[in-house]
Design a protein around this motif. Structure first.
Motif, PDB file in Angstrom:
ATOM      1  N   ASN A  91     -33.302  32.080   0.224  1.00  0.00           N
ATOM      2  CA  ASN A  91     -34.506  31.795  -0.560  1.00  0.00           C
ATOM      3  C   ASN A  91     -35.719  32.382   0.144  1.00  0.00           C
ATOM      4  O   ASN A  91     -36.049  31.989   1.273  1.00  0.00           O
ATOM      5  N   ASN A  92     -36.365  33.317  -0.528  1.00  0.00           N
ATOM      6  CA  ASN A  92     -37.523  33.986   0.053  1.00  0.00           C
ATOM      7  C   ASN A  92     -38.437  34.425  -1.083  1.00  0.00           C
ATOM      8  O   ASN A  92     -37.972  35.015  -2.061  1.00  0.00           O
ATOM      9  N   ALA A  93     -39.702  34.086  -0.974  1.00  0.00           N
ATOM     10  CA  ALA A  93     -40.672  34.490  -1.992  1.00  0.00           C
ATOM     11  C   ALA A  93     -41.997  34.778  -1.312  1.00  0.00           C
ATOM     12  O   ALA A  93     -42.305  34.198  -0.262  1.00  0.00           O
ATOM     13  N   GLY A  94     -42.769  35.673  -1.896  1.00  0.00           N
ATOM     14  CA  GLY A  94     -44.067  36.024  -1.337  1.00  0.00           C
ATOM     15  C   GLY A  94     -44.966  34.810  -1.172  1.00  0.00           C
ATOM     16  O   GLY A  94     -44.930  33.885  -1.974  1.00  0.00           O
ATOM     17  N   GLY A  95     -45.757  34.826  -0.106  1.00  0.00           N
ATOM     18  CA  GLY A  95     -46.621  33.698   0.187  1.00  0.00           C
ATOM     19  C   GLY A  95     -47.737  33.537  -0.832  1.00  0.00           C
ATOM     20  O   GLY A  95     -48.225  34.512  -1.406  1.00  0.00           O
ATOM     21  N   PRO A  96     -48.162  32.287  -1.071  1.00  0.00           N
ATOM     22  CA  PRO A  96     -49.268  32.043  -2.002  1.00  0.00           C
ATOM     23  C   PRO A  96     -50.592  32.492  -1.412  1.00  0.00           C
ATOM     24  O   PRO A  96     -50.685  32.737  -0.203  1.00  0.00           O
ATOM     25  N   PRO A  97     -51.632  32.590  -2.226  1.00  0.00           N
ATOM     26  CA  PRO A  97     -52.931  33.049  -1.718  1.00  0.00           C
ATOM     27  C   PRO A  97     -53.522  32.087  -0.700  1.00  0.00           C
ATOM     28  O   PRO A  97     -53.213  30.889  -0.701  1.00  0.00           O
ATOM     29  N   GLY A  98     -54.357  32.631   0.173  1.00  0.00           N
ATOM     30  CA  GLY A  98     -55.022  31.807   1.170  1.00  0.00           C
ATOM     31  C   GLY A  98     -56.255  31.127   0.601  1.00  0.00           C
ATOM     32  O   GLY A  98     -56.685  31.403  -0.516  1.00  0.00           O
ATOM     33  N   GLY A  99     -56.807  30.235   1.402  1.00  0.00           N
ATOM     34  CA  GLY A  99     -58.032  29.544   1.006  1.00  0.00           C
ATOM     35  C   GLY A  99     -58.071  28.135   1.577  1.00  0.00           C
ATOM     36  O   GLY A  99     -57.026  27.539   1.824  1.00  0.00           O
ATOM     37  N   PRO A 100     -59.274  27.607   1.821  1.00  0.00           N
ATOM     38  CA  PRO A 100     -59.407  26.238   2.314  1.00  0.00           C
ATOM     39  C   PRO A 100     -59.046  25.225   1.225  1.00  0.00           C
ATOM     40  O   PRO A 100     -59.091  25.552   0.033  1.00  0.00           O
ATOM     41  N   THR A 105     -57.563  26.191  -6.693  1.00  0.00           N
ATOM     42  CA  THR A 105     -57.614  25.729  -8.080  1.00  0.00           C
ATOM     43  C   THR A 105     -56.308  25.044  -8.483  1.00  0.00           C
ATOM     44  O   THR A 105     -55.266  25.215  -7.843  1.00  0.00           O
ATOM     45  N   GLU A 106     -56.361  24.304  -9.574  1.00  0.00           N
ATOM     46  CA  GLU A 106     -55.168  23.666 -10.118  1.00  0.00           C
ATOM     47  C   GLU A 106     -54.112  24.706 -10.471  1.00  0.00           C
ATOM     48  O   GLU A 106     -52.913  24.509 -10.234  1.00  0.00           O
ATOM     49  N   GLU A 107     -54.564  25.812 -11.011  1.00  0.00           N
ATOM     50  CA  GLU A 107     -53.623  26.884 -11.378  1.00  0.00           C
ATOM     51  C   GLU A 107     -52.923  27.458 -10.150  1.00  0.00           C
ATOM     52  O   GLU A 107     -51.732  27.756 -10.180  1.00  0.00           O
ATOM     53  N   GLN A 108     -53.663  27.600  -9.046  1.00  0.00           N
ATOM     54  CA  GLN A 108     -53.061  28.122  -7.824  1.00  0.00           C
ATOM     55  C   GLN A 108     -52.050  27.144  -7.224  1.00  0.00           C
ATOM     56  O   GLN A 108     -51.006  27.554  -6.724  1.00  0.00           O
ATOM     57  N   TRP A 109     -52.370  25.851  -7.291  1.00  0.00           N
ATOM     58  CA  TRP A 109     -51.410  24.844  -6.820  1.00  0.00           C
ATOM     59  C   TRP A 109     -50.114  24.926  -7.628  1.00  0.00           C
ATOM     60  O   TRP A 109     -49.016  24.917  -7.070  1.00  0.00           O
ATOM     61  N   GLN A 110     -50.261  25.008  -8.943  1.00  0.00           N
ATOM     62  CA  GLN A 110     -49.080  25.061  -9.806  1.00  0.00           C
ATOM     63  C   GLN A 110     -48.269  26.324  -9.540  1.00  0.00           C
ATOM     64  O   GLN A 110     -47.036  26.292  -9.480  1.00  0.00           O
ATOM     65  N   GLY A 111     -48.966  27.451  -9.368  1.00  0.00           N
ATOM     66  CA  GLY A 111     -48.280  28.710  -9.097  1.00  0.00           C
ATOM     67  C   GLY A 111     -47.504  28.671  -7.795  1.00  0.00           C
ATOM     68  O   GLY A 111     -46.372  29.173  -7.710  1.00  0.00           O
ATOM     69  N   ALA A 112     -48.094  28.081  -6.761  1.00  0.00           N
ATOM     70  CA  ALA A 112     -47.417  27.980  -5.472  1.00  0.00           C
ATOM     71  C   ALA A 112     -46.186  27.083  -5.560  1.00  0.00           C
ATOM     72  O   ALA A 112     -45.142  27.377  -4.980  1.00  0.00           O
ATOM     73  N   LEU A 113     -46.303  25.993  -6.295  1.00  0.00           N
ATOM     74  CA  LEU A 113     -45.157  25.102  -6.469  1.00  0.00           C
ATOM     75  C   LEU A 113     -44.007  25.814  -7.179  1.00  0.00           C
ATOM     76  O   LEU A 113     -42.845  25.694  -6.792  1.00  0.00           O
ATOM     77  N   GLU A 114     -44.336  26.566  -8.221  1.00  0.00           N
ATOM     78  CA  GLU A 114     -43.304  27.267  -8.983  1.00  0.00           C
ATOM     79  C   GLU A 114     -42.636  28.354  -8.143  1.00  0.00           C
ATOM     80  O   GLU A 114     -41.407  28.471  -8.123  1.00  0.00           O
ATOM     81  N   GLN A 115     -43.449  29.154  -7.456  1.00  0.00           N
ATOM     82  CA  GLN A 115     -42.912  30.319  -6.761  1.00  0.00           C
ATOM     83  C   GLN A 115     -42.268  29.968  -5.422  1.00  0.00           C
ATOM     84  O   GLN A 115     -41.218  30.519  -5.075  1.00  0.00           O
ATOM     85  N   ASN A 116     -42.868  29.058  -4.677  1.00  0.00           N
ATOM     86  CA  ASN A 116     -42.412  28.837  -3.312  1.00  0.00           C
ATOM     87  C   ASN A 116     -41.600  27.559  -3.095  1.00  0.00           C
ATOM     88  O   ASN A 116     -40.898  27.456  -2.099  1.00  0.00           O
ATOM     89  N   PHE A 117     -41.715  26.587  -4.005  1.00  0.00           N
ATOM     90  CA  PHE A 117     -40.920  25.370  -3.874  1.00  0.00           C
ATOM     91  C   PHE A 117     -39.825  25.294  -4.932  1.00  0.00           C
ATOM     92  O   PHE A 117     -38.638  25.250  -4.615  1.00  0.00           O
ATOM     93  N   LEU A 118     -40.216  25.322  -6.195  1.00  0.00           N
ATOM     94  CA  LEU A 118     -39.229  25.150  -7.252  1.00  0.00           C
ATOM     95  C   LEU A 118     -38.230  26.305  -7.309  1.00  0.00           C
ATOM     96  O   LEU A 118     -37.086  26.109  -7.722  1.00  0.00           O
TER      97      LEU A 118
END
Length: 263
Positions: A91-100, A105-118
């Motif tokens: 299991n390997n996927a590109g890292g999500p965007p950086g930021g404090p 954003t809510e969209e970025q949280w959802q995207g990271a969950l889909e791509q890197n966890f789910l």
């Protein structure tokens, strides 16, 4: 050392470049049949040609999106149709965007969950039935040292990769009885496009040069240099083999000694 991977069937995520590509090549050089996948079809085709030329196992490329469940099911289906089953999942996927934290954003949280966890949850769930049939399997998650020591301005990666660790540790207990192991590999300071982009962002924040950031970062590594993708890939190949049959539920860093944690 012969790792005994000849004829084994492996799926490697995010394998058109970087750590995924290096891992796919390492497995193919050990004689495994490798299914590589990524979003960008042209880069994937080039990676397949290179891996096929340098490795001894067969290579099959599947363009797909790790965040799309239907694509994941299609990937596993094509693998089984072509090779008859699945022995190894990386299991390997590109890292999500950086930021404090407060800027994400809510969209970025959802995207990271889909791509890197789910993606890890879904792919594992799809391949385990085939591993159980064979009474043998290896699941290896390529994550980040951030699961042991959070990295500044990478709250998405810090958070969702920790979720994978929790999932992997729980899953390892469930599937050990079927001779299936589940482990995490934690890259740190490996010179990939991802690390270069993080250095670029840091240089922009500090109004400095990328070269200065890279030199300072390399000096902070006890070994005094960045790691190479193939150095991490060698560990993945070992964990994918029968020689690692009593290692499961582990998280192993490959970082030149950079982590200061005691565990």
């Amino acid at each position: 050392m012969d790792l005994g991977l000849k004829g084994k069937v492996a799926i490697v995520g995010g394998s058109s470049r970087g750590l995924g590509k290096a891992t796919a090549l390492a497995l193919a050089q050990e004689g495994a049949h490798v299914v590589i996948c990524a979003r960008h079809e042209e880069a994937l085709k080039q990676a397949a040609q290179e891996i096929g030329r340098l490795g001894s196992g067969l290579v099959h490329a599947v363009p797909m999106d790790m965040s799309a469940y239907l694509d994941i099911r299609r990937l596993v289906g094509e693998t089984v149709d072509r090779f008859g089953g699945v022995d190894i999942l990386v299991n390997n996927a590109g890292g999500p965007p950086g930021g404090p934290p407060l800027d994400v954003t809510e969209e970025q949280w959802q995207g990271a969950l889909e791509q890197n966890f789910l993606s890890a949850v879904r792919l594992s769930g799809e391949v385990i039935p085939y591993m159980r049939q064979r009474g043998w399997g290896r699941i290896i998650n390529i994550l980040s040292v951030s699961v042991k020591q959070p990295i500044q301005n990478l709250v998405l990666s810090n958070s969702v990769r920790m979720a994978v660790v929790g999932f992997a540790k729980t899953l390892a207990d469930e599937v050990a009885q079927y001779n299936i192991t589940v482990n995490n590999v934690l890259p740190g300071n490996i010179l990939t496009d991802r690390l270069r982009s993080l250095h670029q962002a840091q240089a922009e924040r500090q109004s400095g040069s990328v070269e200065e950031v890279q030199e300072e970062s390399a000096r902070s590594v006890p070994m005094g240099r960045f790691g190479r993708p193939e150095e991490l890939a060698s560990l993945v190949a070992f964990l994918a083999s029968g020689r690692a049959s009593y290692i499961t539920g582990a998280s192993i860093q490959v970082d030149g000694g950079s982590l200061r944690t005691m565990y």
